[in-house]
Design an enzyme around this catalytic site. Structure first.
Site, PDB file in Angstrom:
ATOM      1  N   HIS A 117       0.873  -1.179   0.000  1.00  0.00           N
ATOM      2  CA  HIS A 117       0.000   0.000   0.000  1.00  0.00           C
ATOM      3  C   HIS A 117       0.918   1.240   0.000  1.00  0.00           C
ATOM      4  CE1 HIS A 117      -2.861   2.892   1.799  1.00  0.00           C
ATOM      5  NE2 HIS A 117      -3.831   2.042   1.520  1.00  0.00           N
ATOM      6  N   ASP A 188       2.856  -4.450   8.337  1.00  0.00           N
ATOM      7  CA  ASP A 188       1.628  -3.686   8.147  1.00  0.00           C
ATOM      8  C   ASP A 188       0.477  -4.695   8.216  1.00  0.00           C
ATOM      9  OD1 ASP A 188      -0.646  -2.576   7.057  1.00  0.00           O
ATOM     10  OD2 ASP A 188       0.369  -1.610   5.365  1.00  0.00           O
ATOM     11  N   GLN A 191      -4.611  -5.331   6.932  1.00  0.00           N
ATOM     12  CA  GLN A 191      -5.563  -6.256   6.296  1.00  0.00           C
ATOM     13  C   GLN A 191      -5.487  -7.659   6.874  1.00  0.00           C
ATOM     14  OE1 GLN A 191      -7.897  -5.259   4.426  1.00  0.00           O
ATOM     15  NE2 GLN A 191      -7.171  -3.272   3.709  1.00  0.00           N
ATOM     16  N   LYS A 214     -10.767  -0.673  10.152  1.00  0.00           N
ATOM     17  CA  LYS A 214     -10.908  -1.884   9.332  1.00  0.00           C
ATOM     18  C   LYS A 214     -11.172  -3.107  10.199  1.00  0.00           C
ATOM     19  CE  LYS A 214      -8.048  -0.033   5.633  1.00  0.00           C
ATOM     20  NZ  LYS A 214      -6.723  -0.022   4.997  1.00  0.00           N
ATOM     21  N   CYS A 351      -4.561   2.283  -3.898  1.00  0.00           N
ATOM     22  CA  CYS A 351      -3.346   2.783  -3.228  1.00  0.00           C
ATOM     23  C   CYS A 351      -2.174   1.822  -3.392  1.00  0.00           C
ATOM     24  CB  CYS A 351      -3.576   3.056  -1.749  1.00  0.00           C
ATOM     25  SG  CYS A 351      -4.815   4.285  -1.416  1.00  0.00           S
TER      26      CYS A 351
HETATM   27  C1  LIG Z   1      -5.836   0.686   4.581  1.00  0.00           C
HETATM   28  C2  LIG Z   1      -4.415   0.286   4.553  1.00  0.00           C
HETATM   29  C3  LIG Z   1      -3.411   1.135   5.010  1.00  0.00           C
HETATM   30  C4  LIG Z   1      -3.704   2.533   5.477  1.00  0.00           C
HETATM   31  O1  LIG Z   1      -4.589   2.533   6.530  1.00  0.00           O
HETATM   32  P1  LIG Z   1      -5.263   3.910   7.040  1.00  0.00           P
HETATM   33  O2  LIG Z   1      -6.310   3.452   7.981  1.00  0.00           O
HETATM   34  O3  LIG Z   1      -5.834   4.569   5.811  1.00  0.00           O
HETATM   35  O4  LIG Z   1      -4.189   4.699   7.670  1.00  0.00           O
HETATM   36  C5  LIG Z   1      -2.123   0.678   4.999  1.00  0.00           C
HETATM   37  N1  LIG Z   1      -1.819  -0.554   4.585  1.00  0.00           N
HETATM   38  C6  LIG Z   1      -2.757  -1.419   4.140  1.00  0.00           C
HETATM   39  C7  LIG Z   1      -2.361  -2.787   3.707  1.00  0.00           C
HETATM   40  C8  LIG Z   1      -4.083  -1.019   4.107  1.00  0.00           C
HETATM   41  O5  LIG Z   1      -5.014  -1.847   3.649  1.00  0.00           O
END
Ligand SMILES: *Cc1c(COP(=O)(O)O)cnc(C)c1O
Length: 393
Positions: A117, A188, A191, A214, A351
């Site tokens: 992302h 990260d 997800q 999320k 993104c």
């Molecule tokens: C949504 C997402 C982000 C960013 O998250 P925010 O809540 O917009 O800060 C970063 N990495 C991944 C894999 C995402 O899906």
């Protein structure tokens, strides 16, 4: 509605007179009643600023805020709550790490993957690091044997699961290799935190970032886990609430986690993460993983069986998102028509422009699943796709 969907009031809504089929969970999930009630009850009965007041309400909000931190800490298997910092979200968490590590990163290299992302790309570039992607195969599975670490590599930053493909990266294998070279790893987990049971000690990462919104909690709140080893890095932000002594000559900082929480935090947001964790644990993360996997695999198989549909990515483990395109139909048009049927998907580059370049496409249609989605939702998507194809034939 039966199953967990009954806990989510928005799912009872009709869109253009049709049942809402919400398949945009990778962008943000819906919220259960328990989370919505926790947020409004906080403002109704406990609201006050934290950690500063001597009065009753301030003590109550401080306690509730710290209780949320403890829930997060045990949810991700941290050693102690001090390893958990509340941030504004995944993006903010990664930016804070980039800023704190900037003196080490500038002019050096961060190893990422080809599915990241933009949030796991741009902060490192702002910190002056060069990026290199770990090679992957045709299905976007990481080739961990090809990880090449040089003297300039100062950090490995990988997503646990791709927000585009739903592919799960072998983060344990990445940390094992990184440890041989004494290089920190940031995961990260934006997800994966809502789909897969996570244990930071088992993964072996030094940093783990995710967002509240999320995982069924509020927007504008997130988490950064920092291992004890990095507990004394330079705070990315300064201000009230994180200092010990301030003089015009210099300042000393509090110990973590407060050291990393300058200013008034999103108190209700943090508490909403605690409520979301309670909700998920009430169902059980193993059950969530199993039930979601059944619906996810079903949807994926049906898409793969549908004529004129290309599905992207294929790795050993998958969760959450499925990206696809319909032959000769723009992803945006597909999304617009599905919307008219009450089916919410996302279209575009999600993104992840470098991944789109690798796949040789401009964008995809993305259907992304949460714990309340059912095989009926998957069937509605497949029916919808059939109608879109008919309109264009
Ligand atoms: C949504 C997402 C982000 C960013 O998250 P925010 O809540 O917009 O800060 C970063 N990495 C991944 C894999 C995402 O899906």
């Amino acid at each position: 509605m039966t199953g967990p969907g009954k806990d989510f009031p928005i799912l009872a809504k009709e869109i253009y007179g049709k049942r809402l089929v919400y398949l945009d969970n990778a962008a943000t999930s819906q919220k259960p009643n328990s989370v919505i009630d926790t947020i409004s009850d906080f403002y109704r009965s406990d609201n006050s600023n934290i950690h500063r007041g001597v009065h009753y309400l301030s003590e109550v909000s401080s306690e509730r805020y710290e209780e949320a931190r403890e829930k997060v800490s045990s949810f991700i298997g941290a050693d102690e709550p001090a390893e958990v910092t509340f941030t504004a979200g995944t993006t903010d968490s990664i930016n804070q790490v980039a800023r704190s590590l900037e003196p080490v990163l500038r002019g050096n290299e961060v190893l990422i993957t080809g599915v990241e992302h933009h949030s796991d790309i741009v902060p490192w570039q702002l910190a002056g690091a060069r990026l290199r992607a770990i090679p992957m195969d045709e299905g976007c599975d990481l080739l961990t044997d090809s990880i090449e670490i040089t003297d300039r590599t100062k950090l490995i930053a990988v997503s646990h699961a791709s927000n585009v493909l739903g592919s799960v990266n072998p983060v344990r294998e990445v940390t094992r290799i990184a440890k041989e070279h004494d290089i920190p790893v940031l995961v990260d987990a934006a997800q994966s935190i809502q789909h897969i049971p996570i244990d930071v000690k088992d993964i072996g990462c030094d940093f783990l970032a995710f967002s509240g919104h999320k995982m069924y909690a509020a927007t504008g709140i997130g988490v950064l886990y920092t291992s004890e080893r990095f507990s004394e890095i330079m705070p990315a932000r300064g201000g009230g609430g994180m200092v010990d002594k301030v003089t015009l000559e210099g300042t000393t900082y509090l110990k973590p986690p407060l050291r990393y929480e300058a200013g008034t935090p999103h108190i209700a947001g943090a508490i909403s993460i605690g409520a979301a964790i309670d909700y998920m644990q009430g169902i059980g993360m193993d059950k969530i993983r199993r039930d979601e996997h059944e619906v996810y695999s079903y949807a994926r198989e049906r898409l793969l069986e549908t004529d004129g549909v290309t599905v992207y990515g294929n790795t050993g483990q998958m969760c959450g998102s499925i990206s696809f395109n319909l032959e000769n139909i723009h992803h945006y048009d597909t999304g617009m028509i599905l919307d008219k049927m009450g089916i919410a998907v996302r279209t575009g580059h999600h993104c992840a422009q470098p991944l789109m370049r690798t796949l040789g496409i401009e964008g995809t249609v993305r259907a992304s699943f949460a714990l309340y989605n059912t095989k009926d939702d998957a069937d509605a998507l497949i029916d919808g796709i059939g109608k879109v194809r008919m309109m264009y034939s």
